[in-house]
Design an enzyme around this catalytic site. Structure first.
Site, PDB file in Angstrom:
ATOM      1  N   HIS A  14     -32.187  -0.517 -54.988  1.00  0.00           N
ATOM      2  CA  HIS A  14     -32.139   0.405 -56.122  1.00  0.00           C
ATOM      3  C   HIS A  14     -32.315  -0.304 -57.461  1.00  0.00           C
ATOM      4  CE1 HIS A  14     -31.100   3.299 -53.180  1.00  0.00           C
ATOM      5  NE2 HIS A  14     -29.905   2.799 -52.938  1.00  0.00           N
ATOM      6  N   CYS A  43     -27.413   6.215 -48.864  1.00  0.00           N
ATOM      7  CA  CYS A  43     -26.512   7.370 -48.910  1.00  0.00           C
ATOM      8  C   CYS A  43     -27.020   8.515 -48.043  1.00  0.00           C
ATOM      9  CB  CYS A  43     -26.325   7.843 -50.346  1.00  0.00           C
ATOM     10  SG  CYS A  43     -27.866   8.229 -51.197  1.00  0.00           S
ATOM     11  N   GLY A  81     -16.318  -1.406 -46.274  1.00  0.00           N
ATOM     12  CA  GLY A  81     -16.539  -1.878 -47.632  1.00  0.00           C
ATOM     13  C   GLY A  81     -17.712  -2.835 -47.724  1.00  0.00           C
TER      14      GLY A  81
END
Length: 478
Positions: free
Chosen positions: A12, A44, A244
């Site tokens: 990104h 996502c 995480g």
């Protein structure tokens, strides 16, 4: 003006940086080093792809090496940077296809190396069918292995874990969710909200194994068969780790300033402590506006903003970064949930003196044919009423209210100011007193109350019970 720019990593932040550098500096010689065979993958969307909502994963890519080539960018796919010398402005890379190693130079370096899932060191971690969830390759592996798995265990009850749990349940899998916290999504939501989320997951057939830590894995024939925790063992055919991420910054350790966890520190113009090195995205710390401190908050939204700013500020400071509130949202079955800034629990843990208010309202006037209950929470400083956090949950989609509250936090607004902001009224959408106005008014009242701190747990419990009861008041404040 001709100068050389090297960009390490191209998801990104890297994609945003490269495209903007190429547009703003057409004479720049830009070289991208990317160790994967794809760029710009929206991780996502993995859960949506796993669940079959998105059939073609190609829709989760928004750029390509071909597009960058048309902009004049040299994109070295499947190339891993092995070493960077920021003083000499050189790097050494390896072609992962041929094994060839070579050196390159640069005038400006943009580090967008992103993050990588945390992989715990424990017994059985190398067993087959223990999967990561980050990139396109992981998405394909999860889908392929889930096809033959009846029992799936997801470890980590953050947003990614929750989304995968829902996708697996929609596929008819027997799903167990394990987390060391005693609540799901505890990083984003306070107990009033997670209580409803827990209940929804259980009612949908998800086995919640919360408040326990994974100690290892057992298997047969090289494949995982059991997850061993501090409180019980769970049979499984497949495990997905969602515990995480850590910043991928080993290349620059000892060369630029970082947080103890390895996130690169940048100023408001994406510059590191070395003048010729900029950084953006999941490899970086960000300025967290609720506290004013640098924090590690790996989000795609932060990454694209920071990557764009790295390009704009490549040669000189031009556009200042405004910080982040860590604003995020999730759809959990029929619930629409969003949060921004600090939870009440996180604020207390940070040593901040805060108060909070929870309101329950209908999203539209009761004379309308249909309306839905909305639960909204504000967290604000006990002295002065500055907003530092907010959460919303409803069957109706009121998540955009949290975007508005994110702007309020960024601009250091108080609850008094929120109470009287000018919002429109139209019965199809809201009430004469907008939901946010109502929350601001309730917070003003709460700000003036003197409450014994020993009563706070009871207050939170009462709020959760009211949420479950879903009352409908005309302009009610819970």
């Amino acid at each position: 003006m001709t100068f050389k720019v090297a960009v390490i990593g191209c998801t990104h932040a890297g994609t945003a940086a490269v495209k903007n550098i190429a547009t703003q500096y057409p004479d720049a010689e830009i070289t991208v080093y990317e160790r994967n065979d794809t760029i710009s993958f929206l991780s996502c969307g993995i859960a949506l792809h796993v669940g079959g909502v998105i059939g073609d994963a190609q829709g989760l890519f928004y750029s390509s090496p071909e597009e960058l080539a048309r902009l004049g960018v040299v994109t070295r796919m499947r190339h891993e940077v092995l070493e960077v010398d920021v003083q000499a402005r050189t790097l050494r890379a390896r072609n992962l296809e041929s094994g060839e190693e070579f050196s390159d130079t640069y005038d400006k370096l943009v580090v967008t190396t992103g993050s990588w899932p945390v992989i715990p060191r424990m017994e059985g971690i190398g067993l087959e069918n223990i999967q990561l969830c980050k990139n396109y390759g992981h998405a394909r592996e999860i889908i392929a292995r889930a096809a033959d798995a009846k029992r799936i265990t997801v470890i980590g009850a953050g947003y990614i874990g929750i989304e995968l749990v829902e996708a697996f349940r929609d596929l008819g899998k027997d799903v167990t969710l394990i987390d060391n916290m005693d609540r799901v999504m505890a990083k984003y939501l306070d107990p009033e909200f997670t209580g409803l989320a827990d209940k929804e997951l259980r009612e949908r057939g998800v086995r919640l194994a919360l408040g326990r830590t994974v100690e290892g894995f057992r298997g047969t024939d090289g494949k995982v068969r059991e997850v061993v925790t501090t409180d019980g063992t769970f049979e499984t055919d497949m495990v997905v780790l969602c515990i995480g991420f850590r910043p991928g910054t080993d290349l620059l350790k000892g060369q630029v300033d970082m947080l103890p966890g390895g996130a690169i520190l940048v100023d408001d113009y994406m510059r590191t402590s070395h003048p010729d090195v900029l950084a953006a995205g999941d490899s970086c710390a960000v300025r967290y506006n609720p506290t004013g401190e640098a924090a590690y908050i790996p989000l795609a939204t932060n990454a694209v903003r920071m990557g764009t700013l790295a390009a704009m500020n490549l040669l000189k400071p031009a556009v200042r970064y405004q910080g982040t509130q860590g604003t995020s949202a999730i759809k959990l079955f029929d619930w629409n949930i969003a949060s921004t800034g600090l939870t009440e629990g996180a604020a207390a843990a940070a040593g901040m003196n805060v108060k909070a208010v929870v309101i329950h309202e209908n999203n539209r006037p009761e004379f309308m044919p249909t309306y839905d209950d909305v639960m909204l929470k504000l967290v604000f400083e006990a002295e002065g009423g500055r907003l530092v956090g907010a959460q919303v949950m409803s069957k109706a989609d009121l998540t955009q209210a949290v975007n508005t509250l994110s702007v309020c936090i960024q601009n250091r607004m108080t609850v008094q100011e929120l109470a009287f902001v000018d919002f429109f009224f139209q019965p199809h959408y809201n009430k004469p007193w907008n939901l946010l106005n109502t929350a601001g008014l309730a917070a003003m009242q709460r700000l003036n109350e003197t409450v014994d701190t020993a009563e706070e747990p009871e207050r939170a419990l009462a709020a959760a019970e009211r949420a479950d009861a879903r009352p409908h008041g005309k302009y009610g404040v819970a």
